[in-house]
Enzyme design. Structure first.
Site, PDB file in Angstrom:
ATOM      1  CG  HIS A  14      51.905  -6.699   1.931  1.00  0.00           C
ATOM      2  ND1 HIS A  14      51.521  -7.952   2.382  1.00  0.00           N
ATOM      3  CD2 HIS A  14      51.521  -5.843   2.911  1.00  0.00           C
ATOM      4  CE1 HIS A  14      50.947  -7.854   3.565  1.00  0.00           C
ATOM      5  NE2 HIS A  14      50.940  -6.570   3.914  1.00  0.00           N
ATOM      6  CG  HIS A  16      47.363  -2.778   4.344  1.00  0.00           C
ATOM      7  ND1 HIS A  16      46.426  -3.776   4.501  1.00  0.00           N
ATOM      8  CD2 HIS A  16      48.567  -3.359   4.623  1.00  0.00           C
ATOM      9  CE1 HIS A  16      47.027  -4.893   4.877  1.00  0.00           C
ATOM     10  NE2 HIS A  16      48.324  -4.669   4.961  1.00  0.00           N
ATOM     11  CD  GLU A 197      51.801  -8.450  10.548  1.00  0.00           C
ATOM     12  OE1 GLU A 197      50.609  -8.766  10.316  1.00  0.00           O
ATOM     13  OE2 GLU A 197      52.201  -7.271  10.517  1.00  0.00           O
ATOM     14  CG  ASP A 276      50.016  -0.480   7.035  1.00  0.00           C
ATOM     15  OD1 ASP A 276      48.943  -0.350   6.426  1.00  0.00           O
ATOM     16  OD2 ASP A 276      50.394  -1.571   7.533  1.00  0.00           O
TER      17      ASP A 276
END
Ligand code: ADE
Ligand code: ZN
Length: 330
Positions: A14, A16, A197, A276
């Site tokens: 995971h 981005h 989340e 990120d």
């Protein structure tokens, strides 16, 4: 122990891609593309400036705005894989958003072929294996989600291994996106979705009840519902957990209040992810190091996390079994 953790073969499920671009690379790409970046994108220290989930999503869009062509995608993919290979990540799946590419005037084909070039170059240079999960953006709505899923299905590439969705968890309902996810799933793409989340355990119930998913991005709020944790175990749903991201976004005040260890102790399959990295000052390696430090994990527990991640990956069976062996042999 630090050295042992560094050497452990790791797997990330995971991140981005648009959120992995370091500020110096954003400046470099913006300059060669003659893109003027909004000054408010950066803070005084040269990092990304944001203060809450909404402004984080804006900053993320701002960083992506430097991208203008196929080579930019090649470079950001290559640089991310290179950084991860230095931390002994052996396999990673990263989310790529065709909506962000389109906003920058880049076609789906150019976005994918740029990424593929970056993946091939990084595997040649560093041995790391990268794969792509095509994602739609929740706050752009279900219609756009359908278009993204259809585009993916109509343009297959062996490195595109799954479908997912990020974006604002407060926009629309997950059920609204069932048609998009069904397009992907009916074409045999495994799926993952961000839930649990920002919103509570009910959002994770929505995900497992309405969407054909085998993984959930974050899902940490599942800890608030014991029945849900049992359902995740029973249905073999994997949680892609990113403690550093959760702390940066103030979901939890500190590591000791983060539920990862408790979730894991209930038998839920989990992985450690950076989400990120430059926005949250983290990396896959740091997530492992910090988990050892704050959750008191030994190398065997970290190894079991890496194995859970590889098992839950969307890799083809040969790659999966080869890399599971590699981690097991550590
Ligand atoms: N897009 C990029 N990072 C995200 C996150 N943490 N949650 C939802 N959407 C995202
Ligand atoms: Zn995410």
């Amino acid at each position: 122990m630090l050295e042992q953790i560094l050497n452990l073969p790791k797997v990330e499920l995971h991140s981005h891609l648009e959120g992995t671009i370091k500020p110096h690379l954003v400046h470099q790409i913006a300059e060669r593309n003659s893109v003027t970046l909004n000054e408010s994108l950066f803070n005084n220290e040269g990092g990304y400036a944001w203060s809450n989930f909404a402004s984080f999503l804006d900053a993320y869009d701002g960083a992506s705005s430097c991208l203008k062509n196929k080579k930019d995608y090649r470079d950001i993919m290559y640089e991310y894989l290179k950084d991860c290979s230095y931390e002994n990540v052996i396999y990673l799946e990263t989310f790529i958003s065709p909506d962000h590419a389109a906003e920058c005037g880049i076609s789906y084909d150019d976005m994918i072929s740029g990424c593929v070039e970056g993946i091939d170059d990084a595997e040649n240079d560093f041995g790391i294996i990268g794969r792509i999960i095509v994602t739609c953006v929740r706050h752009l709505g279900p219609k756009q989600g359908i278009d993204v899923a259809q585009q993916m299905v109509d343009n297959p590439h062996p490195y595109v291994v799954g479908f997912g969705m990020g974006g604002d968890e407060l926009a629309f309902t997950l059920k609204d996106f069932a048609p998009a996810f069904n397009i992907a799933s009916n074409a045999n793409y495994p799926c993952t979705v961000h839930a649990g989340e920002i919103c509570g355990p009910e959002s994770v119930w929505d995900a497992i009840n309405h969407l054909p998913i085998s993984r959930i991005g974050h899902g940490v709020k599942s800890i608030e519902d014991a029945e849900l944790l049992n359902a995740l175990v029973k249905r073999n749903i994997h949680l892609e957990i990113s403690p550093g991201s959760n702390l940066a976004l103030s979901l939890y005040p500190n590591w000791s209040s983060h539920p990862l260890k408790l979730i894991m102790s209930k038998g839920v399959s989990i992985s450690l992810n950076s989400d990120d990295p430059p926005f949250f000052n983290t990396s896959v390696g740091l997530e492992y190091q910090n988990s050892a430090k704050h959750f008191d994990f030994g190398i065997e527990e970290l190894k079991s996390i890496s194995l859970m991640a590889m098992k839950a990956s969307f890799a083809d069976p040969d790659t999966k079994s080869r890399l599971l062996d590699k981690i097991s042999q550590f």
